[in-house]
Design a protein around this motif. Structure first.
Motif, PDB file in Angstrom:
ATOM      1  N   CYS A  66       3.456  -8.713   8.413  1.00 32.95           N
ATOM      2  CA  CYS A  66       4.341  -8.391   7.280  1.00 32.95           C
ATOM      3  C   CYS A  66       5.729  -7.997   7.768  1.00 32.95           C
ATOM      4  CB  CYS A  66       3.747  -7.253   6.451  1.00 32.95           C
ATOM      5  SG  CYS A  66       2.249  -7.708   5.586  1.00 32.95           S
ATOM      6  N   ILE A  71      -1.590  -6.049  12.354  1.00 36.94           N
ATOM      7  CA  ILE A  71      -2.152  -4.789  11.857  1.00 36.94           C
ATOM      8  C   ILE A  71      -3.434  -5.129  11.107  1.00 36.94           C
ATOM      9  CG2 ILE A  71      -1.754  -2.799  10.365  1.00 36.94           C
ATOM     10  CD1 ILE A  71       1.326  -3.447  10.800  1.00 36.94           C
ATOM     11  N   ASP A 109      -4.618 -12.549   2.878  1.00 34.64           N
ATOM     12  CA  ASP A 109      -5.563 -12.661   4.002  1.00 34.64           C
ATOM     13  C   ASP A 109      -6.738 -13.552   3.616  1.00 34.64           C
ATOM     14  OD1 ASP A 109      -3.989 -10.760   5.149  1.00 34.64           O
ATOM     15  OD2 ASP A 109      -5.537  -9.218   5.299  1.00 34.64           O
TER      16      ASP A 109
HETATM   17  N1  SME Z   1      -2.205  -7.691   8.516  1.00 31.05           N
HETATM   18  C1  SME Z   1      -0.965  -7.165   8.004  1.00 31.05           C
HETATM   19  C2  SME Z   1      -1.138  -5.768   7.467  1.00 31.05           C
HETATM   20  C3  SME Z   1      -1.477  -5.698   6.028  1.00 31.05           C
HETATM   21  S1  SME Z   1      -3.069  -6.093   5.686  1.00 31.05           S
HETATM   22  O1  SME Z   1      -3.408  -7.424   6.142  1.00 31.05           O
HETATM   23  C4  SME Z   1      -3.395  -5.946   4.090  1.00 31.05           C
HETATM   24  C5  SME Z   1       0.093  -7.198   9.088  1.00 31.05           C
HETATM   25  O2  SME Z   1      -0.218  -7.446  10.259  1.00 31.05           O
HETATM   26  O3  SME Z   1       1.257  -6.958   8.777  1.00 31.05           O
END
Ligand code: SME
Length: 171
Positions: free
Chosen positions: A86, A108, A135
């Motif tokens: 993100c 994340i 996702d």
């Molecule tokens: N995977 C995302 C974080 C948010 S969750 O997937 C809902 C990322 O790496 O920014």
């Protein structure tokens, strides 16, 4: 009044996008709070595609992305611009497709079952106002059709809704 959408899940992904885009256009109403509008978009996308495991918005304030309306498991509430998928999309203002989240440096993980992801920036008046994050529990779920149609949906959202409201909400 309950808003209902009709989606034939036997359609191809492209046909599903073509079916839901007019329904999203119909549902968006700038006279209503932006949070309500974005919530309905997450509901339509989640209902339309079996391949989506999490659909949500992260909204920008002062170089941080805050969890906004979403459907799916509880997720991290704040992401720095530049962090994760993100934050990378927010930094470059480009859509990012990740076929295998484990291979994305700094990904994340909010859901350990998540395998692939797409993040589309929301841009209004040349300014970033957030991202749409989706996702999937399968590897390589997203392709250039998803990119094209989700970018169209994000453009419709930023043309119809006033994101200045976000500054008031994210206090
Ligand atoms: N995977 C995302 C974080 C948010 S969750 O997937 C809902 C990322 O790496 O920014």
């Amino acid at each position: 009044m309950a808003e209902s959408i009709s989606i034939d899940k036997n359609l191809s992904d492209v046909d599903i996008y073509n079916a839901i885009i007019p329904q999203i256009q119909y549902l968006l109403n700038n006279d209503e709070p932006i949070i309500s509008n974005l919530s309905n978009v997450t509901a339509v996308l989640m209902e339309a595609f079996n391949k989506f495991s999490w659909v949500g918005f992260y909204l920008l304030k002062e170089n941080k992305l805050y969890l906004g309306p979403f459907q799916g498991k509880a997720a991290c509430t704040v992401i720095n611009v530049g962090s994760g998928v993100c934050g990378a999309s927010a930094q470059t203002k480009d859509t990012i497709i990740v076929d295998d989240v484990n291979s994305f440096p700094g990904h994340i993980a909010c859901d350990s079952f998540s395998k692939s992801e797409i993040v589309v920036p929301l841009i209004q008046n040349d300014k970033l106002c957030g991202v749409l994050d989706i996702d999937s529990h399968k590897y390589a779920s997203f392709n250039l059709h998803d990119k094209m149609y989700l970018e169209i949906i994000c453009r419709i959202i930023t043309e119809k809704l006033n994101f200045n409201q976000i500054n008031e909400i994210l206090k």
